[in-house]
Motif scaffolding. Structure first.
Motif, PDB file in Angstrom:
ATOM      1  N   VAL A 211       0.882  -1.040   0.040  1.00  0.00           N
ATOM      2  CA  VAL A 211      -0.209  -0.005   0.075  1.00  0.00           C
ATOM      3  C   VAL A 211       0.773   0.778  -0.315  1.00  0.00           C
ATOM      4  O   VAL A 211       2.045   0.803   0.693  1.00  0.00           O
ATOM      5  N   VAL A 212       0.243   2.713  -0.797  1.00  0.00           N
ATOM      6  CA  VAL A 212       1.068   3.552  -0.284  1.00  0.00           C
ATOM      7  C   VAL A 212       0.197   4.481  -0.752  1.00  0.00           C
ATOM      8  O   VAL A 212      -1.182   4.233  -1.448  1.00  0.00           O
ATOM      9  N   ALA A 213      -0.009   5.360   0.670  1.00  0.00           N
ATOM     10  CA  ALA A 213      -1.016   6.266   0.844  1.00  0.00           C
ATOM     11  C   ALA A 213      -0.698   8.054   0.746  1.00  0.00           C
ATOM     12  O   ALA A 213       0.660   8.304   1.150  1.00  0.00           O
ATOM     13  N   PHE A 214      -1.072   8.956   0.230  1.00  0.00           N
ATOM     14  CA  PHE A 214      -1.104  10.433   0.511  1.00  0.00           C
ATOM     15  C   PHE A 214      -2.811  10.837   1.713  1.00  0.00           C
ATOM     16  O   PHE A 214      -3.367  10.961   1.234  1.00  0.00           O
ATOM     17  N   ASP A 215      -1.509  11.720   2.480  1.00  0.00           N
ATOM     18  CA  ASP A 215      -3.104  11.900   3.207  1.00  0.00           C
ATOM     19  C   ASP A 215      -3.151  13.249   3.603  1.00  0.00           C
ATOM     20  O   ASP A 215      -2.245  14.558   2.509  1.00  0.00           O
ATOM     21  N   ALA A 216      -3.882  14.059   3.943  1.00  0.00           N
ATOM     22  CA  ALA A 216      -4.716  15.258   4.076  1.00  0.00           C
ATOM     23  C   ALA A 216      -3.301  16.608   4.152  1.00  0.00           C
ATOM     24  O   ALA A 216      -3.122  17.476   3.771  1.00  0.00           O
ATOM     25  N   ALA A 217      -2.265  15.466   4.654  1.00  0.00           N
ATOM     26  CA  ALA A 217      -0.870  16.632   5.148  1.00  0.00           C
ATOM     27  C   ALA A 217      -0.479  16.561   4.154  1.00  0.00           C
ATOM     28  O   ALA A 217       0.764  17.718   4.292  1.00  0.00           O
ATOM     29  N   GLY A 218      -0.664  16.155   3.005  1.00  0.00           N
ATOM     30  CA  GLY A 218       0.596  16.084   1.732  1.00  0.00           C
ATOM     31  C   GLY A 218       1.533  14.627   2.139  1.00  0.00           C
ATOM     32  O   GLY A 218       2.957  15.148   1.420  1.00  0.00           O
ATOM     33  N   ASN A 219       1.192  13.660   3.465  1.00  0.00           N
ATOM     34  CA  ASN A 219       2.493  13.218   3.688  1.00  0.00           C
ATOM     35  C   ASN A 219       2.284  11.792   2.948  1.00  0.00           C
ATOM     36  O   ASN A 219       1.007  11.380   2.909  1.00  0.00           O
ATOM     37  N   ILE A 220       3.487  11.157   2.730  1.00  0.00           N
ATOM     38  CA  ILE A 220       3.500   9.887   1.794  1.00  0.00           C
ATOM     39  C   ILE A 220       3.898   8.640   2.842  1.00  0.00           C
ATOM     40  O   ILE A 220       5.035   8.766   4.020  1.00  0.00           O
ATOM     41  N   ALA A 221       3.410   7.424   2.850  1.00  0.00           N
ATOM     42  CA  ALA A 221       3.543   5.734   3.158  1.00  0.00           C
ATOM     43  C   ALA A 221       3.476   5.544   2.561  1.00  0.00           C
ATOM     44  O   ALA A 221       2.692   4.792   1.417  1.00  0.00           O
ATOM     45  N   ALA A 222       4.402   4.265   2.552  1.00  0.00           N
ATOM     46  CA  ALA A 222       4.214   3.353   2.773  1.00  0.00           C
ATOM     47  C   ALA A 222       4.959   1.853   2.902  1.00  0.00           C
ATOM     48  O   ALA A 222       5.520   1.498   3.737  1.00  0.00           O
ATOM     49  N   GLY A 223       4.410   0.338   1.903  1.00  0.00           N
ATOM     50  CA  GLY A 223       4.632  -0.323   3.130  1.00  0.00           C
ATOM     51  C   GLY A 223       3.963  -1.766   2.574  1.00  0.00           C
ATOM     52  O   GLY A 223       3.041  -1.310   1.138  1.00  0.00           O
ATOM     53  N   THR A 224       4.957  -2.711   2.576  1.00  0.00           N
ATOM     54  CA  THR A 224       4.609  -4.396   1.831  1.00  0.00           C
ATOM     55  C   THR A 224       5.187  -5.377   2.637  1.00  0.00           C
ATOM     56  O   THR A 224       5.447  -5.436   4.146  1.00  0.00           O
ATOM     57  N   SER A 225       4.162  -6.097   2.910  1.00  0.00           N
ATOM     58  CA  SER A 225       4.102  -7.603   3.623  1.00  0.00           C
ATOM     59  C   SER A 225       4.305  -8.928   2.857  1.00  0.00           C
ATOM     60  O   SER A 225       2.848  -8.844   1.781  1.00  0.00           O
ATOM     61  N   THR A 226       4.716  -9.772   2.855  1.00  0.00           N
ATOM     62  CA  THR A 226       4.414 -10.457   2.179  1.00  0.00           C
ATOM     63  C   THR A 226       5.267 -12.514   3.404  1.00  0.00           C
ATOM     64  O   THR A 226       5.916 -12.191   3.991  1.00  0.00           O
ATOM     65  N   GLY A 227       5.130 -13.592   2.094  1.00  0.00           N
ATOM     66  CA  GLY A 227       5.134 -14.726   2.658  1.00  0.00           C
ATOM     67  C   GLY A 227       6.598 -15.159   2.299  1.00  0.00           C
ATOM     68  O   GLY A 227       6.396 -17.009   1.824  1.00  0.00           O
ATOM     69  N   GLY A 228       7.524 -14.241   0.592  1.00  0.00           N
ATOM     70  CA  GLY A 228       8.060 -15.005  -0.049  1.00  0.00           C
ATOM     71  C   GLY A 228       7.808 -15.286  -1.152  1.00  0.00           C
ATOM     72  O   GLY A 228       6.763 -15.419  -1.348  1.00  0.00           O
ATOM     73  N   THR A 229       8.263 -16.376  -1.142  1.00  0.00           N
ATOM     74  CA  THR A 229       8.119 -17.148  -2.033  1.00  0.00           C
ATOM     75  C   THR A 229       8.497 -18.488  -1.911  1.00  0.00           C
ATOM     76  O   THR A 229       8.905 -19.740  -0.853  1.00  0.00           O
ATOM     77  N   THR A 230       7.041 -19.632  -2.623  1.00  0.00           N
ATOM     78  CA  THR A 230       6.860 -21.369  -1.954  1.00  0.00           C
ATOM     79  C   THR A 230       8.405 -21.899  -1.981  1.00  0.00           C
ATOM     80  O   THR A 230       8.874 -22.415  -3.301  1.00  0.00           O
ATOM     81  N   GLY A 231       8.214 -22.333  -1.470  1.00  0.00           N
ATOM     82  CA  GLY A 231       9.289 -23.844  -1.095  1.00  0.00           C
ATOM     83  C   GLY A 231      10.963 -23.121  -1.170  1.00  0.00           C
ATOM     84  O   GLY A 231      11.784 -23.666  -1.727  1.00  0.00           O
ATOM     85  N   LYS A 232      11.082 -21.674  -0.667  1.00  0.00           N
ATOM     86  CA  LYS A 232      12.138 -21.059  -0.376  1.00  0.00           C
ATOM     87  C   LYS A 232      13.444 -21.764   0.570  1.00  0.00           C
ATOM     88  O   LYS A 232      12.326 -22.811   1.339  1.00  0.00           O
ATOM     89  N   ARG A 233      14.062 -21.730   0.825  1.00  0.00           N
ATOM     90  CA  ARG A 233      15.382 -22.703   1.484  1.00  0.00           C
ATOM     91  C   ARG A 233      16.030 -21.841   2.054  1.00  0.00           C
ATOM     92  O   ARG A 233      16.150 -20.440   1.762  1.00  0.00           O
TER      93      ARG A 233
END
Length: 350
Positions: A211-233
């Motif tokens: 997600v990337v968001a821009f709020d009414a104060a002009g501030n930007i934030a970004a975030g990311t979440s994952t389980g990675g790749t199947t079968g990772k070692r």
């Protein structure tokens, strides 16, 4: 005469330039081989509804005057609880039959950032990442240390089996068979294997929500979440928790969340590269995203495989862009006073 011409051109420019939205939000749910022939109508409808919920949740936070950070965290927490996505509950499995979760978040106002990798018991990795950013001296924590920190911050802990889904377990079994690797025992606490044979669409995707968001104060934030790749070692970590690769935010310039083959996104430094093109080359969000994703696609590894995936971007005024070199990416956008946009397939907007 020259002065009059300058005034005329300035007036024209001001007319052409659209007003900035009061707030805006862009979301992704992973990119990959997502094709109409492989995605059942029922599952497609579920994904579209989930992306719409993400916009409703994040837009609601922003409409009430909430911060971009609050919007990013709220949406990703919701997606981490949705088994449709490869993050939190519904994350893919490692070759050892575990769910190892990564996340990151960045505040464009201060460029503070936090990330975690290899979590197995913290229900919401994105909240752990935000806690690292706001309540520690560090940027990135991993493994048991990250887990201990999350516990110290009273973040909700769950049994590892909470993250189990039959769909992801079947994908692991198929992956290990293809690679001639042993299939681990079914995780403790997981429900019994269904008696009936189950089939799942071939919706191979590179596992993040962002997600990337821009709020009414002009501030930007970004975030990311994952389980990675199947079968990772071997404790593999991709780009999602790497600031500058999978996540980046800088007020007045951009916010980015990426999804793809993490090794390539790390090597290219995708998120920061997009922002740098916008800041120093004057490229639009769309041009910068297209150029960097093209660079990812032109990058190969030792076996000759090319990088693939996608990005979502907001510019410094809340305008959005996205780019991918895959057949699909779950993506959505909403701005103040606008209509929600939800897309899945790469050719859907053509």
């Amino acid at each position: 005469m020259a002065a009059l011409l300058t005034l005329f051109l300035s007036a024209c420019a001001s007319v052409v330039e659209p007003p900035a939205p009061r707030w805006s939000i862009v979301v992704h749910g992973g990119a990959g081989v997502i094709e109409r022939t492989n995605l059942t109508p029922e599952l497609e409808a579920q994904y579209r509804a989930a992306m719409q919920r993400a916009l409703t949740t994040g837009g609601g936070v922003l409409e009430r005057g909430g911060s971009s950070l609050d919007a990013v965290e709220a949406v990703i927490r919701e997606m981490e609880d949705d088994p449709l996505f490869n993050a939190g509950r519904g994350a893919v499995f490692t070759a050892e039959g575990k769910n190892e979760l990564d996340a990151s978040i960045m505040d464009g106002r201060t460029r503070a950032a936090g990330s975690v990798a290899g979590l197995t018991r913290t229900r919401h990795p994105i909240s752990a990442a935000r806690a690292v950013m706001e309540r520690s001296r560090h940027v990135m924590l991993i493994g048991e240390g990250a887990e201990a920190f999350a516990r110290s911050q009273d973040l909700e802990q769950v049994e590892p089996s909470y993250f189990f889904t039959e769909r992801r377990w079947r994908q692991l079994e198929e992956n290990l068979r293809r690679n001639n690797l042993p299939i681990p025992q079914r995780p403790a606490g997981a429900p019994p294997a269904p008696r009936a044979e189950l089939t799942y669409p071939d919706d191979h995707q590179f596992g993040t929500v962002g997600v990337v968001a821009f709020d009414a104060a002009g501030n930007i934030a970004a975030g990311t979440s994952t389980g990675g790749t199947t079968g990772k070692r071997w404790g593999r970590v991709g780009d999602a928790p790497i600031i500058g690769a999978g996540t980046y935010a800088q007020n007045g310039v951009c916010g980015v969340s990426a999804t793809g083959t993490g090794e390539f996104f790390i090597r290219v430094g995708v998120a920061r590269a997009i922002c740098a093109r916008m800041e120093f080359n004057g490229e639009s969000a769309q041009a910068a995203a297209d150029n960097v994703i093209a660079e990812v696609g032109a990058t190969t590894n030792a076996s000759g495989a090319a990088g693939d995936g996608g990005v979502i971007v907001l510019d410094g005024r809340g305008g959005h862009a996205w780019a991918m070199n895959t057949s699909g990416m779950y993506r959505a956008f909403l701005q103040d006073g606008g209509e929600p946009e939800v897309y899945i397939f790469a050719d859907e907007e053509e």
